[in-house]
Design a protein around this motif. Sequence first.
Motif, mmCIF file in Angstrom:
data_model
loop_
_atom_site.group_PDB
_atom_site.id
_atom_site.type_symbol
_atom_site.label_atom_id
_atom_site.label_comp_id
_atom_site.label_asym_id
_atom_site.label_seq_id
_atom_site.Cartn_x
_atom_site.Cartn_y
_atom_site.Cartn_z
ATOM 1 N N MET A 1 1.712 4.444 14.161
ATOM 2 C CA MET A 1 2.352 4.694 12.881
ATOM 3 C C MET A 1 3.150 5.995 13.012
ATOM 4 N N SER A 2 4.405 5.969 12.580
ATOM 5 C CA SER A 2 5.263 7.153 12.665
ATOM 6 C C SER A 2 4.824 8.206 11.646
ATOM 7 N N ALA A 3 5.357 9.386 11.780
ATOM 8 C CA ALA A 3 5.035 10.475 10.849
ATOM 9 C C ALA A 3 5.470 10.127 9.426
ATOM 10 N N VAL A 4 6.617 9.515 9.293
ATOM 11 C CA VAL A 4 7.101 9.125 7.959
ATOM 12 C C VAL A 4 6.196 8.052 7.365
ATOM 13 N N SER A 5 5.803 7.086 8.166
ATOM 14 C CA SER A 5 4.892 6.042 7.684
ATOM 15 C C SER A 5 3.553 6.636 7.259
ATOM 16 N N ARG A 6 3.053 7.602 8.041
ATOM 17 C CA ARG A 6 1.797 8.260 7.668
ATOM 18 C C ARG A 6 1.947 9.011 6.354
ATOM 19 N N TRP A 7 3.090 9.673 6.167
ATOM 20 C CA TRP A 7 3.330 10.407 4.928
ATOM 21 C C TRP A 7 3.371 9.437 3.742
ATOM 22 N N VAL A 8 4.084 8.321 3.888
ATOM 23 C CA VAL A 8 4.166 7.316 2.820
ATOM 24 C C VAL A 8 2.779 6.742 2.543
ATOM 25 N N ASP A 9 2.016 6.452 3.589
ATOM 26 C CA ASP A 9 0.659 5.945 3.424
ATOM 27 C C ASP A 9 -0.207 6.946 2.658
ATOM 28 N N THR A 10 -0.095 8.213 2.992
ATOM 29 C CA THR A 10 -0.845 9.258 2.295
ATOM 30 C C THR A 10 -0.421 9.346 0.835
ATOM 31 N N ALA A 11 0.869 9.267 0.578
ATOM 32 C CA ALA A 11 1.374 9.335 -0.801
ATOM 33 C C ALA A 11 0.876 8.144 -1.624
ATOM 34 N N ILE A 12 0.908 6.956 -1.058
ATOM 35 C CA ILE A 12 0.415 5.776 -1.778
ATOM 36 C C ILE A 12 -1.090 5.902 -2.007
ATOM 37 N N GLY A 13 -1.816 6.373 -0.993
ATOM 38 C CA GLY A 13 -3.253 6.579 -1.146
ATOM 39 C C GLY A 13 -3.563 7.559 -2.259
ATOM 40 N N TRP A 14 -2.793 8.648 -2.347
ATOM 41 C CA TRP A 14 -2.956 9.626 -3.428
ATOM 42 C C TRP A 14 -2.687 8.971 -4.780
ATOM 43 N N TYR A 15 -1.616 8.197 -4.862
ATOM 44 C CA TYR A 15 -1.298 7.476 -6.098
ATOM 45 C C TYR A 15 -2.459 6.562 -6.499
ATOM 46 N N GLN A 16 -2.975 5.799 -5.539
ATOM 47 C CA GLN A 16 -4.060 4.865 -5.840
ATOM 48 C C GLN A 16 -5.329 5.585 -6.293
ATOM 49 N N LEU A 17 -5.601 6.730 -5.723
ATOM 50 C CA LEU A 17 -6.824 7.465 -6.033
ATOM 51 C C LEU A 17 -6.703 8.309 -7.298
ATOM 52 N N ARG A 18 -5.561 8.961 -7.479
ATOM 53 C CA ARG A 18 -5.418 9.952 -8.553
ATOM 54 C C ARG A 18 -4.663 9.452 -9.784
ATOM 55 N N LEU A 19 -3.576 8.755 -9.585
ATOM 56 C CA LEU A 19 -2.729 8.350 -10.717
ATOM 57 C C LEU A 19 -3.091 6.984 -11.288
ATOM 58 N N SER A 20 -3.199 6.003 -10.431
ATOM 59 C CA SER A 20 -3.391 4.634 -10.889
ATOM 60 C C SER A 20 -4.590 4.462 -11.826
ATOM 61 N N PRO A 21 -5.752 5.052 -11.517
ATOM 62 C CA PRO A 21 -6.886 4.871 -12.434
ATOM 63 C C PRO A 21 -6.668 5.495 -13.815
ATOM 64 N N ARG A 22 -5.759 6.451 -13.916
ATOM 65 C CA ARG A 22 -5.541 7.155 -15.175
ATOM 66 C C ARG A 22 -4.448 6.543 -16.046
ATOM 67 N N LYS A 23 -3.623 5.685 -15.474
ATOM 68 C CA LYS A 23 -2.471 5.197 -16.235
ATOM 69 C C LYS A 23 -2.838 4.142 -17.276
ATOM 70 N N GLY A 24 -3.953 3.466 -17.111
ATOM 71 C CA GLY A 24 -4.454 2.581 -18.151
ATOM 72 C C GLY A 24 -3.956 1.150 -18.127
ATOM 73 N N TRP A 25 -3.249 0.736 -17.114
ATOM 74 C CA TRP A 25 -2.831 -0.659 -17.000
ATOM 75 C C TRP A 25 -2.807 -1.033 -15.523
#
Length: 96
Positions: A1-25
Amino acid sequence: MSAVSRWVDTAIGWYQLRLSPRKGWGCAHRVAHGGASCSAAVRELVARRGVVRAARPTVLRFLACYQAAQLLATSGVSGVCCCGGIPIPFRFGSRS
């Protein structure tokens, strides 16, 4: 996995862990069709294909999610949305 792919994976993981549960839908595509949410599907695409080769399937997935949101809106389901480049309304239901 390239550095950019790892960064995108980390960003999506952060979204899934921190934002998604709070958005309510939930992801309209997942609600309408079952299976993975858009964030999980895109994360898998990026892991398998890399960022550049995942771009087109990601856009297609967001379009399918938008269509699912429209389908759910006409059936009266309330509170579904998907984060992405395509705005999807999340206030469905009866109009007052």
